[in-house]
Motif scaffolding. Structure first.
Motif, PDB file in Angstrom:
ATOM      1  N   PRO A 265       0.813  -1.223   0.000  1.00 52.80           N
ATOM      2  CA  PRO A 265       0.000   0.000   0.000  1.00 52.80           C
ATOM      3  C   PRO A 265       0.846   1.273   0.000  1.00 52.80           C
ATOM      4  O   PRO A 265       0.474   2.263  -0.634  1.00 52.80           O
ATOM      5  CB  PRO A 265      -0.817  -0.121   1.297  1.00 52.80           C
ATOM      6  N   SER A 266       1.988   1.239   0.700  1.00 53.65           N
ATOM      7  CA  SER A 266       2.873   2.415   0.694  1.00 53.65           C
ATOM      8  C   SER A 266       3.405   2.673  -0.704  1.00 53.65           C
ATOM      9  O   SER A 266       3.507   3.828  -1.146  1.00 53.65           O
ATOM     10  CB  SER A 266       4.040   2.197   1.668  1.00 53.65           C
ATOM     11  N   ALA A 267       3.750   1.598  -1.424  1.00 54.66           N
ATOM     12  CA  ALA A 267       4.219   1.748  -2.803  1.00 54.66           C
ATOM     13  C   ALA A 267       3.116   2.334  -3.678  1.00 54.66           C
ATOM     14  O   ALA A 267       3.388   3.170  -4.554  1.00 54.66           O
ATOM     15  CB  ALA A 267       4.682   0.395  -3.346  1.00 54.66           C
ATOM     16  N   LEU A 268       1.876   1.928  -3.442  1.00 53.93           N
ATOM     17  CA  LEU A 268       0.756   2.473  -4.202  1.00 53.93           C
ATOM     18  C   LEU A 268       0.579   3.961  -3.918  1.00 53.93           C
ATOM     19  O   LEU A 268       0.273   4.747  -4.832  1.00 53.93           O
ATOM     20  CB  LEU A 268      -0.527   1.709  -3.867  1.00 53.93           C
ATOM     21  N   ILE A 269       0.801   4.358  -2.672  1.00 56.14           N
ATOM     22  CA  ILE A 269       0.711   5.779  -2.318  1.00 56.14           C
ATOM     23  C   ILE A 269       1.798   6.569  -3.040  1.00 56.14           C
ATOM     24  O   ILE A 269       1.538   7.646  -3.600  1.00 56.14           O
ATOM     25  CB  ILE A 269       0.825   5.958  -0.789  1.00 56.14           C
ATOM     26  N   VAL A 270       3.020   6.053  -3.038  1.00 57.55           N
ATOM     27  CA  VAL A 270       4.117   6.743  -3.729  1.00 57.55           C
ATOM     28  C   VAL A 270       3.828   6.848  -5.216  1.00 57.55           C
ATOM     29  O   VAL A 270       3.975   7.918  -5.830  1.00 57.55           O
ATOM     30  CB  VAL A 270       5.451   6.000  -3.490  1.00 57.55           C
ATOM     31  N   LEU A 271       3.393   5.761  -5.810  1.00 59.22           N
ATOM     32  CA  LEU A 271       3.072   5.738  -7.239  1.00 59.22           C
ATOM     33  C   LEU A 271       1.975   6.748  -7.570  1.00 59.22           C
ATOM     34  O   LEU A 271       2.052   7.498  -8.551  1.00 59.22           O
ATOM     35  CB  LEU A 271       2.639   4.326  -7.633  1.00 59.22           C
ATOM     36  N   SER A 272       0.950   6.775  -6.730  1.00 62.63           N
ATOM     37  CA  SER A 272      -0.175   7.684  -6.963  1.00 62.63           C
ATOM     38  C   SER A 272       0.255   9.140  -6.816  1.00 62.63           C
ATOM     39  O   SER A 272      -0.183  10.005  -7.594  1.00 62.63           O
ATOM     40  CB  SER A 272      -1.312   7.368  -5.990  1.00 62.63           C
ATOM     41  N   CYS A 273       1.102   9.424  -5.837  1.00 64.11           N
ATOM     42  CA  CYS A 273       1.566  10.809  -5.643  1.00 64.11           C
ATOM     43  C   CYS A 273       2.396  11.281  -6.829  1.00 64.11           C
ATOM     44  O   CYS A 273       2.305  12.448  -7.235  1.00 64.11           O
ATOM     45  CB  CYS A 273       2.364  10.924  -4.356  1.00 64.11           C
ATOM     46  N   ILE A 274       3.202  10.390  -7.396  1.00 65.65           N
ATOM     47  CA  ILE A 274       3.976  10.752  -8.581  1.00 65.65           C
ATOM     48  C   ILE A 274       3.037  11.103  -9.734  1.00 65.65           C
ATOM     49  O   ILE A 274       3.294  12.037 -10.505  1.00 65.65           O
ATOM     50  CB  ILE A 274       4.925   9.603  -8.969  1.00 65.65           C
ATOM     51  N   SER A 275       1.941  10.389  -9.849  1.00 63.69           N
ATOM     52  CA  SER A 275       0.949  10.697 -10.891  1.00 63.69           C
ATOM     53  C   SER A 275       0.317  12.069 -10.675  1.00 63.69           C
ATOM     54  O   SER A 275      -0.159  12.699 -11.621  1.00 63.69           O
ATOM     55  CB  SER A 275      -0.154   9.632 -10.906  1.00 63.69           C
ATOM     56  N   LEU A 276       0.316  12.530  -9.428  1.00 65.71           N
ATOM     57  CA  LEU A 276      -0.272  13.833  -9.107  1.00 65.71           C
ATOM     58  C   LEU A 276       0.745  14.967  -9.167  1.00 65.71           C
ATOM     59  O   LEU A 276       0.459  16.082  -8.718  1.00 65.71           O
ATOM     60  CB  LEU A 276      -0.885  13.781  -7.697  1.00 65.71           C
ATOM     61  N   GLU A 277       1.925  14.701  -9.705  1.00 68.21           N
ATOM     62  CA  GLU A 277       3.001  15.699  -9.725  1.00 68.21           C
ATOM     63  C   GLU A 277       2.579  17.061 -10.260  1.00 68.21           C
ATOM     64  O   GLU A 277       2.996  18.096  -9.701  1.00 68.21           O
ATOM     65  CB  GLU A 277       4.190  15.155 -10.522  1.00 68.21           C
ATOM     66  N   PRO A 278       1.758  17.159 -11.315  1.00 73.82           N
ATOM     67  CA  PRO A 278       1.395  18.504 -11.804  1.00 73.82           C
ATOM     68  C   PRO A 278       0.732  19.385 -10.750  1.00 73.82           C
ATOM     69  O   PRO A 278       0.857  20.611 -10.794  1.00 73.82           O
ATOM     70  CB  PRO A 278       0.417  18.207 -12.960  1.00 73.82           C
ATOM     71  N   ILE A 279       0.046  18.772  -9.800  1.00 78.75           N
ATOM     72  CA  ILE A 279      -0.610  19.549  -8.739  1.00 78.75           C
ATOM     73  C   ILE A 279       0.426  20.151  -7.801  1.00 78.75           C
ATOM     74  O   ILE A 279       0.249  21.263  -7.277  1.00 78.75           O
ATOM     75  CB  ILE A 279      -1.590  18.648  -7.950  1.00 78.75           C
TER      76      ILE A 279
END
Length: 340
Positions: free
Chosen positions: A240-254
């Protein structure tokens, strides 16, 4: 550095701060859903740190070949000075305030082994913890750096497999057979590999920017962490922590361009090292003056934040810059002597 990752580093560090507040002031016996959450789940900040560490180390060494010794020296001058400083401060606090902190005990053997990143039984009798308790995670970090330093002897495409094999050998063979400390038999070590995996797919351009799907990923990860215990750390909290990191990278433009979040991320290592000292001092003040724990915590938070900023500027960045410059000058001098 991606600002989204910096923001997540800061969030992970402060989750650990809240976790240790509940431990130091309430012995994890908290009332209310927020207190219970940080008591039982706040430690997941460590898992997020490990995933980020694997991600950052992998990306920062791509297309880079260097001697293993130079890689280790670079990591040592980045990590060690602040850790040694706060370990020394913690040792001094324990010598001065030992009667007031009955669960915290110092011994010279444990103190010296702590400085060398060698796991040893804490004299307080609660496990393999160094003098500065939060330093247990740095024992894993230094192991990861040591093993990662060997990958520069191999072609770049083989490096993830080499570090995976090395971690497996250490955790599943050496630690479990008793050749090295059982401390390293924890499956939390594989969370570095999750970060490396994210780094691989990031370099391939497979992480797409988005909003709702990454937010859904974060929600799924948080719910999973909330309902699972760290009994199987890699599966229950690591993935789940890896999923959080992955998801945050996807939100980089924000996050892109946010200087405040960058600074908070920069200070996260010092927040992690400093906060326990501040919380213990807050506990002593609360006990002596009969203060409300949450009021004390409200005072501790800005002290930790400002202290971490100063620590980053003067110890982490300032000292690191001077040490790196000295090493570079010495390396250039040795090169000139060899040529002449």
């Amino acid at each position: 550095m991606l600002i989204s990752v910096q923001a997540l580093r800061a969030l992970a560090a402060w989750a650990v701060v809240c976790h240790h507040f509940m431990q130091i002031f309430f012995d994890f016996h908290a009332s209310g859903p927020i207190g219970q959450f940080f008591s039982s789940k706040g430690a997941v900040g460590v898992d997020i740190f490990f995933v980020i560490s694997g991600f950052v180390i992998f990306l920062s060494t791509q297309n880079c070949d260097m001697p293993a010794g130079r890689f280790m020296v670079n990591r040592i001058i980045r990590i060690v000075p602040a850790y040694w400083f706060y370990t020394a401060v913690m040792g001094l606090l324990l010598l001065v305030a030992a009667p007031l902190l009955p669960h915290q005990v110092i011994s010279w053997q444990n103190f010296l082994l702590s400085l060398l990143f060698i796991p040893s039984e804490n004299p307080g009798g609660y496990g393999l913890y160094p003098t500065l308790n939060v330093g247990w995670t740095l024992n894993y970090e230094m192991l990861f750096y040591l093993l990662f330093s060997t990958v520069f002897m191999f072609q770049q495409r083989h490096r993830p497999l080499i570090i995976a094999a090395a971690l497996f050998a250490v955790s599943e063979v050496l630690a479990r057979s008793g050749v090295i400390s059982r401390f390293y038999g924890n499956d939390i070590v594989y969370e570095f590999l999750l970060g490396i995996g994210i780094g691989i797919i990031y370099r391939k351009g497979w992480i797409k920017q988005g909003l709702w799907l990454p937010l859904l990923g974060i929600a799924v990860a948080v719910v999973t962490i909330y309902h699972l215990t760290p009994s199987e750390r890699l599966l229950n909290w690591g993935l789940p922590s890896a999923l959080i990191v992955l998801s945050c990278i996807s939100l980089e433009p924000i996050f892109r361009g946010n200087r405040v979040l960058k600074v908070l991320g920069d200070c996260s290592y010092s927040v992690y090292l400093l906060h326990v000292l501040v919380l213990y001092l807050g506990l002593l003040a609360a006990q002596h003056y009969g203060l409300n724990p949450y009021g004390v915590f409200a005072v501790c938070v800005p002290i930790i934040g400002l202290g971490a900023w100063g620590s980053y500027e003067w110890i982490e960045k300032g000292l690191h810059r001077r040490m790196k410059q000295w090493l570079d000058n010495r390396r250039d001098s040795d090169t000139q002597q060899a040529i002449s």
